[in-house]
Write a protein that holds these residues in place. Structure first.
Motif, PDB file in Angstrom:
ATOM      1  N   CYS A 166      81.567  18.372  63.811  1.00 48.93           N
ATOM      2  CA  CYS A 166      82.738  17.606  63.602  1.00 48.93           C
ATOM      3  C   CYS A 166      83.948  18.224  63.579  1.00 48.93           C
ATOM      4  N   MET A 167      83.720  19.465  62.687  1.00 55.14           N
ATOM      5  CA  MET A 167      84.895  20.209  62.427  1.00 55.14           C
ATOM      6  C   MET A 167      85.396  20.954  63.529  1.00 55.14           C
ATOM      7  N   GLY A 168      84.584  21.014  64.605  1.00 58.78           N
ATOM      8  CA  GLY A 168      84.961  21.917  65.747  1.00 58.78           C
ATOM      9  C   GLY A 168      84.252  23.058  65.861  1.00 58.78           C
ATOM     10  N   ALA A 199      96.515  15.425  58.382  1.00 58.99           N
ATOM     11  CA  ALA A 199      95.415  15.287  59.575  1.00 58.99           C
ATOM     12  C   ALA A 199      94.378  16.069  59.226  1.00 58.99           C
ATOM     13  N   ARG A 200      94.451  17.399  58.527  1.00 59.96           N
ATOM     14  CA  ARG A 200      93.470  18.287  58.117  1.00 59.96           C
ATOM     15  C   ARG A 200      92.637  17.283  57.033  1.00 59.96           C
ATOM     16  N   SER A 201      93.236  16.880  56.163  1.00 54.01           N
ATOM     17  CA  SER A 201      92.737  16.074  55.300  1.00 54.01           C
ATOM     18  C   SER A 201      91.580  15.087  55.727  1.00 54.01           C
ATOM     19  N   GLU A 202      92.262  14.076  56.599  1.00 58.45           N
ATOM     20  CA  GLU A 202      91.510  13.186  57.176  1.00 58.45           C
ATOM     21  C   GLU A 202      90.344  13.634  57.779  1.00 58.45           C
ATOM     22  N   GLN A 203      90.471  14.789  58.606  1.00 61.56           N
ATOM     23  CA  GLN A 203      89.268  15.215  59.273  1.00 61.56           C
ATOM     24  C   GLN A 203      88.013  15.770  58.420  1.00 61.56           C
ATOM     25  N   VAL A 204      88.652  16.526  57.100  1.00 58.02           N
ATOM     26  CA  VAL A 204      87.642  16.811  56.264  1.00 58.02           C
ATOM     27  C   VAL A 204      86.890  15.592  55.602  1.00 58.02           C
ATOM     28  N   ARG A 206      86.382  12.668  57.011  1.00 59.58           N
ATOM     29  CA  ARG A 206      85.657  12.188  57.987  1.00 59.58           C
ATOM     30  C   ARG A 206      84.319  12.717  58.357  1.00 59.58           C
ATOM     31  N   CYS A 207      84.352  13.836  58.504  1.00 59.85           N
ATOM     32  CA  CYS A 207      83.289  14.697  58.752  1.00 59.85           C
ATOM     33  C   CYS A 207      82.258  14.807  57.691  1.00 59.85           C
ATOM     34  N   ARG A 209      81.728  12.818  54.973  1.00 59.78           N
ATOM     35  CA  ARG A 209      81.767  11.682  54.266  1.00 59.78           C
ATOM     36  C   ARG A 209      80.430  11.302  53.659  1.00 59.78           C
TER      37      ARG A 209
END
Length: 592
Positions: A166-168, A199-204, A206-207, A209
């Motif tokens: 998810c983080m890429g 944006a970075r915080s939201e991705q962390v 989300r991935c 959770r």
């Protein structure tokens, strides 16, 4: 005259001092070596015992972590005792025996404390010594209600892999730490919070959770928070909430008191999942149970005992040294007295050792010195007598001629010349013997015809009254000095002619033998008495004590024969039957 040896130079005193030094050195070296050996052995044994005790401690700790009581520990203890050779006793902290490897379980306190060979420790995985890597004092392997099932661990790993995707990819993944129960934890604070890109915080968030605690973990954490709250309340400290990684997530300051509450609460919660605390005692079964103060004791009693033993050893050393020294010195003193007084009766020496042999050698040397001195005096007297007679004759006739009593005619001159030739012969014989004694008698060896040599001797010793004949193989040859051998054989022939009656025959014969060459001179004269045979080759010895030169020479001829033959590496001997036959034999071992 008695010669007293100074006390400091006495052999007995030096032997005594040497023995004392050797004894003291031996005692000191033995004591030092024994102490060093024992100390090293004890140290090595302690290291070995400590390694075995650590092994025992770790095995029993493993048992305590995986069992809730000690009921089935006996088989494990017996097996460890057989492997290590140590006696293992497991008891309660109050001293009640749980299991003893040396016998059946005894539910009673231990009979006596162990000594220096014992090792004592407390087995309690919930109260271990705190270190940098183990701040809580609880063994990480104790999981209790926090233990995850295998399928739960697999789900968490799959979740972490999905978060990484998810983080890429792995290059953008957050660091994950796995706890002892296999639960992954992620530190989100560097990526989530004020100042962090939204944006970075939201991705962390989300991935990652789905990494929260399981239902069992939530129940266990709830129980731990309840215990923690009660402990903090007793200390008048605001309650703190514990996260799923056992950290205080609502605390701004972690004081030692708070940490103690956390550790005690965790230990209380996990107490039902491990075996109760037990006291472990191990020791060498071959050593008795002695007080812990036992060891190398240099008390007054031991010091006195060591002093007595040392004194006894030194006393025995002195007594033995004195006895041996007296036995060594007595024959030496006797020998010194004999050397100072040669010729006196000798006391018997029966020792069959080095001193006895040395004494006999010195006695023989002293005896030979005495005999040599006697022979020297006799030889000087004989030389003086041999030289005095012709000198007196020459002087008397010369004084008579000077006084006009005798005419210096041809007959007188011939008589004086004969006396001078006698003097010359005596001096030449003495010179030959002196060279032989000094080892300076030189030989000019060459291959010689033995027949020719004997013919020359017969021609030189021609006699009008005695017939000379030779018996020898013309082909016989020998490796020798012809001049010196003619001199030796000539002396034998001259001696044989002198003692042979008119009309008799002197025979020279030679033959080869297995050892070399044998030359014999045989006459049929007066012969030599049996008691005189050992002396015929001595200097100035004559069978006729009157020293009449008409019946005998100077007494040096046969002595010169022996020296010349020995210089050739041979031997000369004589056998005689008085009135019938005398045979002189010259045996040479090296021939051509």
């Amino acid at each position: 005259m008695r010669h007293n040896v100074p006390l400091r130079h006495s052999l007995l005193i030096r032997l005594l001092i040497t023995s004392l030094l050797v004894a003291l050195t031996s005692i000191a070296a033995s004591a030092w070596l024994a102490s060093q050996t024992v100390t090293r052995a004890i140290a090595q044994e302690e290291v070995r015992a400590q390694a075995q005790d650590v092994q025992i401690y770790e095995k029993l700790t493993d048992y305590a972590i995986t069992n809730t009581d000690w009921d089935g520990v006996r088989s494990t203890v017996v097996k460890l005792a057989e492997e290590t050779g140590r006696r293992i006793v497991l008891s309660t902290p109050r001293g009640e025996v749980i299991v003893d490897s040396s016998g059946p379980t005894r539910q009673q306190p231990l009979a006596a404390p162990y000594g220096t060979s014992a090792y004592t420790s407390l087995i309690d995985p919930l109260h271990l010594p705190r270190t940098d890597s183990l701040a809580s004092g609880i063994d990480r392997r104790v999981l209790g209600p926090y233990e995850l099932q295998r399928h739960e661990q697999l789900i968490f790993r799959q979740t972490v892999d999905a978060a990484v995707r998810c983080m890429g990819g792995p290059e953008f993944a957050l660091p994950v730490t796995y706890l002892a129960n296999g639960r992954p934890t992620v530190n989100l604070h560097p990526f989530v919070g004020p100042g962090i890109e939204s944006a970075r915080s939201e991705q962390v968030l989300r991935c990652y959770r789905d990494l929260g605690p399981t239902e069992r973990e939530r129940l266990a954490l709830k129980e731990l928070n309840r215990l923690m709250t009660g402990c903090l309340a007793e200390q008048n400290i605001t309650a703190r909430e514990i996260g799923d990684d056992f950290r205080l997530v609502r605390s701004t300051l972690l004081t030692p008191m708070v940490q103690n509450c956390l550790d005690s609460s965790r230990a209380e919660q996990l107490a039902g999942y491990v075996a109760p605390a037990a006291l472990l005692l191990t020791k060498d079964p071959d050593l008795p149970d002695v007080p812990s103060t036992a060891g190398f004791d240099l008390s007054r009693d031991n010091t006195v005992r060591i002093a007595w033993v040392t004194g006894l050893v030194l006393l025995l050393t002195v007594l033995i040294t004195v006895a041996v020294g007296i036995r060594l010195v007595r024959p030496l003193r006797t020998l010194a007295a004999e050397v100072r007084s040669p010729g006196e009766p000798l006391s018997p020496i029966t020792r069959n050792d080095e001193i006895g042999h040395l004494t006999n050698v010195f006695r023989d040397l002293s005896q030979r010195r005495h005999e040599a001195e006697t022979q020297r005096k006799a030889m000087v007297s004989d030389i003086a007598h041999e030289l005095r007679t012709p000198l007196n004759n020459i002087r008397g006739w010369l004084e008579a001629a000077e006084d006009g009593v005798a005419d210096l005619d041809r007959a007188l001159v011939s008589s004086l010349l004969e006396e001078a030739l006698l003097l010359q012969r005596v001096v030449a014989d003495l010179q030959d013997l002196a060279e032989a004694d000094a080892g300076q008698l030189r030989l000019n060896r060459q291959t010689v015809s033995v027949a020719a040599l004997l013919e020359q001797v017969a021609a030189m010793q021609h006699s009008d009254t005695v017939r000379l004949q030779t018996e020898v193989d013309e082909r016989l040859q020998a490796w020798l000095d012809p001049v010196r051998m003619r001199q030796a054989i000539g002396n034998l022939v001259s001696n044989a002619i002198r003692h042979s009656p008119p009309g008799s025959t002197v025979t020279l014969r030679a033959r080869s033998t297995a050892e070399g060459l044998l030359i014999e001179v045989v006459d049929h004269g007066t012969g030599i008495a049996a008691q005189d045979l050992p002396h015929v080759f001595e200097r100035f010895w004559r069978a006729e004590k009157s020293r009449n030169r008409q019946s005998g020479g100077s007494g040096l001829g046969l002595a010169i024969v022996r020296q010349l033959v020995q210089a050739h590496g041979g031997n000369v001997s004589v056998t005689s039957t008085p009135g019938r036959q005398t045979v002189f034999r010259v045996e040479l071992t090296r021939v051509a």
